[in-house]
Design a protein around this motif. Structure first.
Motif, mmCIF file in Angstrom:
data_model
loop_
_atom_site.group_PDB
_atom_site.id
_atom_site.type_symbol
_atom_site.label_atom_id
_atom_site.label_comp_id
_atom_site.label_asym_id
_atom_site.label_seq_id
_atom_site.Cartn_x
_atom_site.Cartn_y
_atom_site.Cartn_z
ATOM 1 N N ARG A 10 -41.019 91.215 76.272
ATOM 2 C CA ARG A 10 -40.699 89.794 76.295
ATOM 3 C C ARG A 10 -41.141 89.187 74.978
ATOM 4 N NH1 ARG A 10 -44.097 86.699 75.396
ATOM 5 N NH2 ARG A 10 -46.288 86.949 75.656
ATOM 6 N N ALA A 11 -40.491 88.082 74.598
ATOM 7 C CA ALA A 11 -40.876 87.369 73.381
ATOM 8 C C ALA A 11 -40.365 85.939 73.467
ATOM 9 C CB ALA A 11 -40.304 88.057 72.142
ATOM 10 N N SER A 12 -41.093 85.028 72.832
ATOM 11 C CA SER A 12 -40.660 83.621 72.794
ATOM 12 C C SER A 12 -41.137 82.986 71.503
ATOM 13 C CB SER A 12 -41.208 82.850 74.003
ATOM 14 O OG SER A 12 -42.620 82.799 73.949
ATOM 15 N N VAL A 13 -40.499 81.897 71.146
ATOM 16 C CA VAL A 13 -40.894 81.135 69.966
ATOM 17 C C VAL A 13 -40.918 79.657 70.334
ATOM 18 C CG1 VAL A 13 -38.521 81.038 69.054
ATOM 19 C CG2 VAL A 13 -40.457 80.690 67.512
ATOM 20 N N THR A 14 -41.982 78.981 69.893
ATOM 21 C CA THR A 14 -42.083 77.530 70.038
ATOM 22 C C THR A 14 -42.101 76.936 68.641
ATOM 23 O OG1 THR A 14 -44.492 77.621 70.159
ATOM 24 C CG2 THR A 14 -43.309 77.591 72.248
ATOM 25 N N CYS A 15 -41.492 75.763 68.502
ATOM 26 C CA CYS A 15 -41.388 75.096 67.209
ATOM 27 C C CYS A 15 -41.989 73.697 67.307
ATOM 28 C CB CYS A 15 -39.922 74.989 66.779
ATOM 29 S SG CYS A 15 -39.127 76.590 66.546
ATOM 30 N N ARG A 16 -42.603 73.268 66.194
ATOM 31 C CA ARG A 16 -43.213 71.944 66.151
ATOM 32 C C ARG A 16 -42.207 70.938 65.633
ATOM 33 N NH1 ARG A 16 -46.052 68.612 62.735
ATOM 34 N NH2 ARG A 16 -46.017 70.069 60.998
ATOM 35 N N VAL A 136 -44.878 82.459 67.473
ATOM 36 C CA VAL A 136 -44.156 83.523 68.162
ATOM 37 C C VAL A 136 -45.127 84.241 69.088
ATOM 38 C CG1 VAL A 136 -42.829 85.652 67.880
ATOM 39 C CG2 VAL A 136 -42.608 83.805 66.190
ATOM 40 N N SER A 137 -44.710 84.418 70.327
ATOM 41 C CA SER A 137 -45.484 85.183 71.309
ATOM 42 C C SER A 137 -44.659 86.376 71.722
ATOM 43 C CB SER A 137 -45.729 84.340 72.556
ATOM 44 O OG SER A 137 -46.949 83.715 72.507
#
Length: 158
Positions: A10-16, A136-137
């Motif tokens: 699994r992977a995810s990305v959060t943006c500011r 990124v996680s």
């Protein structure tokens, strides 16, 4: 172009958001590749196509016997593509890397988007936001991490 692939469960990305200072998830995938993608100044749409073909066909996923013999397409995987100009870091002199080897946004953005569009033709794709501050996680599976550089791919054909 340069890509650092990590096989993930699994992977995810959060943006500011620069205006609100809030963080929001912009992309998430299950099993597949987290792809950190850098663009160089000499890259072209053909470079993006050549790199995507290599990524989609890499046989680094386990078959029924536990051998790395299946591709992203074979396993029905997904791709999280995150722009990463720091893949062009040059740290040969001093302790502060230079990033002058990376393409400027007017070149890099269309090629990053082209790579993502090609990927979307084959697999589900999540993305970050080009130029944004991102987190990124991921859960690296294996771990399997592969470095691809289109300059090296081109030289290997000659």
């Amino acid at each position: 172009m340069r890509a650092l692939l990590q096989r993930v469960t699994r992977a995810s990305v959060t943006c500011r958001d620069d205006e609100t200072d809030d963080w929001r998830e912009t992309g998430a995938i299950g099993p597949g590749f987290c792809i950190l993608l850098g663009v160089g100044p000499e890259d072209t749409p053909e470079t993006a196509e050549r790199l995507w073909r290599k990524v989609r066909n890499l046989r680094v996923f386990d078959d029924d016997e536990g051998h790395m013999n299946r591709s992203l397409i074979d396993v029905g995987g997904a791709a999280l593509v995150v722009s990463q100009f720091t893949l062009y870091a040059d740290a040969r002199k001093g302790n502060r890397p230079s990033f002058t080897g990376a393409a400027k946004p007017d070149v890099a953005i269309p090629l990053y988007e082209r790579f993502c569009a090609l990927a979307r033709q084959d697999v589900p794709v999540g993305t970050g936001i080009f130029g944004a501050e991102m987190r990124v996680s991921l859960t690296n599976d294996g771990p399997v991490t592969i470095w691809l550089d289109t300059d090296e791919l081109t030289r290997s054909k000659q």
